[in-house]
Motif scaffolding. Structure first.
Motif, PDB file in Angstrom:
ATOM      1  N   UNK A  58       0.825  -1.206   0.000  1.00 51.43           N
ATOM      2  CA  UNK A  58       0.000   0.000   0.000  1.00 51.43           C
ATOM      3  C   UNK A  58       0.857   1.252   0.000  1.00 51.43           C
ATOM      4  N   UNK A 144     -12.941  11.667  -6.750  1.00 52.03           N
ATOM      5  CA  UNK A 144     -12.530  10.422  -6.099  1.00 52.03           C
ATOM      6  C   UNK A 144     -11.601   9.636  -7.016  1.00 52.03           C
ATOM      7  N   UNK A 222      -7.222  14.990  -0.112  1.00 52.30           N
ATOM      8  CA  UNK A 222      -8.049  14.387   0.935  1.00 52.30           C
ATOM      9  C   UNK A 222      -9.510  14.366   0.500  1.00 52.30           C
ATOM     10  N   UNK A 223      -9.967  15.480  -0.103  1.00 51.56           N
ATOM     11  CA  UNK A 223     -11.388  15.593  -0.417  1.00 51.56           C
ATOM     12  C   UNK A 223     -11.768  14.948  -1.741  1.00 51.56           C
ATOM     13  N   UNK A 227      -9.636   6.384  -2.166  1.00 49.66           N
ATOM     14  CA  UNK A 227      -9.298   5.855  -0.837  1.00 49.66           C
ATOM     15  C   UNK A 227      -7.924   5.223  -0.831  1.00 49.66           C
ATOM     16  N   UNK A 228      -7.590   4.604  -1.943  1.00 52.18           N
ATOM     17  CA  UNK A 228      -6.272   4.017  -2.071  1.00 52.18           C
ATOM     18  C   UNK A 228      -5.979   3.902  -3.554  1.00 52.18           C
ATOM     19  N   UNK A 229      -4.767   4.148  -4.012  1.00 45.83           N
ATOM     20  CA  UNK A 229      -3.665   4.703  -3.227  1.00 45.83           C
ATOM     21  C   UNK A 229      -3.892   6.171  -2.868  1.00 45.83           C
ATOM     22  N   UNK A 238      -3.180  10.183   8.000  1.00 44.46           N
ATOM     23  CA  UNK A 238      -3.848   8.980   8.482  1.00 44.46           C
ATOM     24  C   UNK A 238      -2.937   8.200   9.440  1.00 44.46           C
ATOM     25  N   UNK A 242      -4.705   8.767  12.861  1.00 40.63           N
ATOM     26  CA  UNK A 242      -5.648   7.662  12.990  1.00 40.63           C
ATOM     27  C   UNK A 242      -4.953   6.415  13.527  1.00 40.63           C
ATOM     28  N   UNK A 243      -3.856   6.031  12.873  1.00 40.85           N
ATOM     29  CA  UNK A 243      -3.136   4.853  13.370  1.00 40.85           C
ATOM     30  C   UNK A 243      -2.241   5.226  14.546  1.00 40.85           C
TER      31      UNK A 243
ATOM     32  N   UNK B 206     -15.120   6.078   4.650  1.00 37.04           N
ATOM     33  CA  UNK B 206     -13.819   5.592   5.089  1.00 37.04           C
ATOM     34  C   UNK B 206     -13.817   5.535   6.626  1.00 37.04           C
ATOM     35  N   UNK B 208     -11.757   5.441   8.924  1.00 37.21           N
ATOM     36  CA  UNK B 208     -10.846   6.243   9.740  1.00 37.21           C
ATOM     37  C   UNK B 208     -11.286   7.701   9.764  1.00 37.21           C
ATOM     38  N   UNK B 209     -12.309   8.071   8.979  1.00 44.24           N
ATOM     39  CA  UNK B 209     -12.692   9.482   8.924  1.00 44.24           C
ATOM     40  C   UNK B 209     -14.042   9.763   9.558  1.00 44.24           C
ATOM     41  N   UNK B 260     -15.922   3.138  -3.843  1.00 47.59           N
ATOM     42  CA  UNK B 260     -15.463   4.449  -3.389  1.00 47.59           C
ATOM     43  C   UNK B 260     -16.037   4.683  -1.996  1.00 47.59           C
ATOM     44  N   UNK B 261     -15.162   5.037  -1.077  1.00 44.68           N
ATOM     45  CA  UNK B 261     -15.590   5.263   0.296  1.00 44.68           C
ATOM     46  C   UNK B 261     -15.374   6.733   0.602  1.00 44.68           C
ATOM     47  N   UNK B 263     -15.083  10.491   2.273  1.00 40.80           N
ATOM     48  CA  UNK B 263     -14.453  10.881   3.533  1.00 40.80           C
ATOM     49  C   UNK B 263     -15.505  11.504   4.446  1.00 40.80           C
ATOM     50  N   UNK B 384      -7.918   1.274  16.147  1.00 39.91           N
ATOM     51  CA  UNK B 384      -6.823   1.758  15.292  1.00 39.91           C
ATOM     52  C   UNK B 384      -6.399   0.656  14.339  1.00 39.91           C
ATOM     53  N   UNK B 387      -8.851   0.151  11.518  1.00 38.26           N
ATOM     54  CA  UNK B 387      -8.682   1.136  10.459  1.00 38.26           C
ATOM     55  C   UNK B 387      -7.502   0.802   9.560  1.00 38.26           C
ATOM     56  N   UNK B 388      -6.434   0.353  10.204  1.00 35.93           N
ATOM     57  CA  UNK B 388      -5.221   0.059   9.465  1.00 35.93           C
ATOM     58  C   UNK B 388      -5.427  -1.133   8.535  1.00 35.93           C
ATOM     59  N   UNK B 390      -8.248  -2.218   7.457  1.00 38.98           N
ATOM     60  CA  UNK B 390      -9.223  -1.855   6.427  1.00 38.98           C
ATOM     61  C   UNK B 390      -8.526  -1.150   5.275  1.00 38.98           C
ATOM     62  N   UNK B 391      -7.612  -0.227   5.624  1.00 40.58           N
ATOM     63  CA  UNK B 391      -6.905   0.533   4.589  1.00 40.58           C
ATOM     64  C   UNK B 391      -6.142  -0.415   3.658  1.00 40.58           C
ATOM     65  N   UNK B 395      -9.516  -1.059   1.219  1.00 44.50           N
ATOM     66  CA  UNK B 395      -9.396   0.109   0.338  1.00 44.50           C
ATOM     67  C   UNK B 395      -8.380  -0.122  -0.763  1.00 44.50           C
ATOM     68  N   UNK B 396      -7.265  -0.771  -0.424  1.00 49.56           N
ATOM     69  CA  UNK B 396      -6.184  -0.898  -1.398  1.00 49.56           C
ATOM     70  C   UNK B 396      -6.419  -2.028  -2.390  1.00 49.56           C
TER      71      UNK B 396
END
Lengths: 279, 397
Positions: A58, A144, A222-223, A227-229, A238, A242-243, B206, B208-209, B260-261, B263, B384, B387-388, B390-391, B395-396
């Protein structure tokens, strides 16, 4: 006191304020975050955070994605801005006046608001797709998606870059161009032999500005980003909040700093070369 | 003339550099100054409570979105008008910037033997109540000091060992467009089926948001796990998430924009508003508020599933070492009065902290079907990790 000593002290006094400011808000934080990024999970020191940066799928995708967005944005921004600046420098007329008066407007619109405007314009059910629908077309996904970030970057960077390049082009004396014309140089020749070499240095400055602005951008990616990458700025936020892995976030930020300083190195080298050539 | 000018420049440059240096120094000075102020304010509070002529000022730290701030901005003057002997100083910490530091401050003040660090009342979610229970930070409350506590569901009070006041709550529910969805799903499996049958008409944000997406993810992960796992922060459970993550990954292509998730909690609400999706997980208070303001179409309805999504109260805690507890109790009693609760329902659309039967009939009606059935997930540090994972796992992909 001898004159040289006096001048030396004077010079130092002039440099100290900016040096202090630089070290407090730039140099020391960079050193601290570098040290922070070296701490591994077990409290020891090592390069594990950087290994993760390049081995985690990722994260690697994030880095590639960021570089892609940055390079594509840089190329388009500079091409458009340079064309615009050249056009404004060498043309006259009402259209040019209008452009000259309005091209700076995006600078005065706050980033978040502009980004929401873009979402409303380019989103799945935005204005553009509604107009296209009338003619039976469909809009590819822009919001997006990578395309959305690049478009937002164009909006944010073109005005300032154009301003920078315009000022460089304004510094080229008309006399030089006219005398070249007199001895029979064509338009292209004038551009490549006179205009480009004389504005090349500012061009480098502009590359540096756009590159650094885009690679560290946060709001728009961000907006409107996927979501990835993610762009490194978004990923950094993040990872940090977050983490809550401060060390990993420090490693990402230091890596971003390295990318920027690589460009800074080429920029400074070309400046130094020029100085020594003059002397 | 030139020399004069040069001297002047030199002087100003010197002055500038000194002022910067001084700036660095004064930061350090400030610290000691403020700690001095702390100790002195401790002594003044002692004298304050002795003489009732000057009002006691309590420091109330709270965090959340703008709507939380508006609520307290409205409630505090109401309270101060009735209780001229107490002044409430509101310290608003925008969400995401520093709930943890506030807790850390109370903890640090305790460890340093400096009372409660000048924090007399603190608002936050369940994790901080339990954390403070372990650290022995919160004052035990009773109906003798706060009479209106009698109106609060006694089971909720037992859950937190009477250490905190649940003054409002909200829950994640399914918000859907009732024109397109006639029979909303009632269980998580039905939700999954609905998503598969209606490609690209469902979105969750998402995780984490925002809490609503987070709740959808967590509820999915814990779907087939033991019921009490949702109250445990034991990392041993992580391997059992695999099935849930596989489900989320499999659902990806059926979601809005084929995965698409958006924010933030608002991101999915925007999609529901514009009609790009027909169903989302969302916070009940946000849905109610936006329905009230006409931002969401009036056809929007809410449905809780069984077992429920995440939800729960927001608590007010009194640091044990606060020296102005009497004043704080008065304030708490006011917050739990039906009058203040009605303001809370009106401005924030949260479920009241006191039992619905104490509230006016129209308020009771508006919460029918959504104010119950939610579960309180409390997985601590694990969220936490969720979220990690999930990412990288969802998401990836």
């Amino acid at each position: 006191m001898r004159k040289e000593v006096k001048m030396g002290i004077f010079g130092l006094c002039l440099v100290i304020p900016s040096f202090l400011l630089l070290s407090v808000i730039v140099v020391i934080p960079i050193i601290l975050s570098f040290i922070e990024s070296l701490r591994d999970e077990f409290g020891g020191y090592g390069l594990s955070r950087y290994v993760y940066l390049f081995t985690d799928e990722g994260m690697r995708a994030n880095i590639v994605f960021t570089l892609q967005v940055t390079i594509v944005s840089c190329v388009i921004v500079l091409a458009v801005s340079y064309a615009l600046a050249v056009y404004m420098r060498f043309s006259t007329g009402r259209l040019v006046d209008l452009i000259r008066k309005t091209y700076m407007i995006p600078i005065f619109i706050p980033g978040v608001i502009a980004t929401y405007g873009l979402i409303n314009l380019l989103g799945n059910h935005g204005w553009l797709s509604r107009w296209l629908l009338l003619f039976g077309g469909t809009l590819p996904r822009i919001i997006f998606d990578q395309k959305g970030i690049i478009i937002a970057n164009l909006w944010f960077n073109i005005p300032f870059t154009t301003m920078l390049l315009s000022s460089a082009l304004a510094g080229i004396p008309n006399a030089v161009i006219e005398s070249a014309k007199d001895i029979g140089a064509g338009r292209l020749r004038i551009f490549f032999r006179i205009v480009l070499p004389l504005s090349y240095k500012t061009f480098l400055v502009a590359v540096t500005f756009v590159f650094m602005g885009v690679i560290g951008s946060f709001t728009a990616p961000f907006l409107v980003g996927p979501n990835a990458p993610q762009m490194l700025g978004v990923s950094m936020e993040q990872v940090f909040s977050v983490f809550q892995e401060r060390e990993q976030a420090a490693a990402i930020s230091f890596f971003t700093f390295l990318l920027c300083s690589l460009l800074g190195y080429f920029y400074i080298r070309s400046m130094v070369k020029e100085e020594t050539a003059k002397a | 003339m030139f020399r004069m000018k040069k001297r002047f420049t030199m002087l100003s440059a010197l002055a500038l550099s000194f002022s910067i240096l001084a700036g660095c120094g004064s930061a350090a000075n400030n610290n000691s100054a403020s700690s001095a102020a702390n100790t002195s304010s401790d002594s003044t509070t002692a004298s304050n409570s002795a003489s009732s002529s000057t009002p006691v000022e309590i420091q109330f730290y709270f965090t959340g979105s703008q709507n939380v701030k508006s609520l307290w901005d409205e409630l505090t003057p109401m309270f101060e008008e009735k209780n001229p002997d107490v002044k409430v100083k509101l310290v608003y910490i925008p969400s995401g910037t520093g709930a943890q530091p506030t807790y850390d401050r109370i903890m640090a003040a305790k460890q340093a033997g400096k009372g409660s660090g000048d924090i007399d009342l603190y608002e936050d979610g369940l994790p901080f109540v339990t954390q403070g229970q372990k650290d022995d930070l919160w004052d035990t409350l009773s109906t003798s000091s706060v009479p209106n506590l009698a109106k609060v569901d006694s089971k909720t009070m037992e859950d937190v060992a009477n250490l905190a006041v649940p003054y409002r709550s909200s829950a994640v529910v399914l918000a859907y467009n009732s024109e397109k969805v006639t029979t909303p799903p009632r269980t998580l499996d039905e939700v999954f089926d609905w998503i598969r049958q209606h490609p690209e008409r469902f979105a969750y944000n998402d995780p984490s948001t925002g809490g609503s997406g987070n709740s959808f993810v967590t509820t999915t992960l814990y779907k087939d796990l033991p019921e009490d796992a949702i109250h445990s922060d034991d990392p041993a459970i992580e391997k059992d998430w695999a099935k849930g993550f596989a489900t989320l990954k499999e659902l990806g292509p059926y979601l809005y924009g084929k995965g698409i998730y958006p924010k933030k909690n608002q991101g999915t609400l925007d999609l529901l508003t514009s009609g790009e999706v027909d169903m989302i997980p969302a916070w009940s208070d946000m849905v109610l508020e936006q329905l009230d303001k006409g931002q969401l179409p009036a056809t929007t309805k809410m449905q809780q599933i069984t077992p429920g999504f995440n939800g729960g109260p927001t608590y007010l805690m009194v640091p044990k070492l606060s020296e102005k507890k009497e004043a704080v109790y008065k304030f708490l009693d006011f917050v739990l009065s039906p009058e203040a609760q009605a303001v809370m329902v009106k401005t924030m659309h949260g479920f009241p902290g006191i039992e619905l039967t104490s509230m006016p009939q129209d308020i009771q009606d508006s919460f029918k079907g959504v104010s119950e059935g939610f579960r309180n997930f409390n997985v601590g540090e694990l969220s936490k990790e969720i979220n990690k994972r999930w990412q990288s796992d969802v998401a990836a992909q």
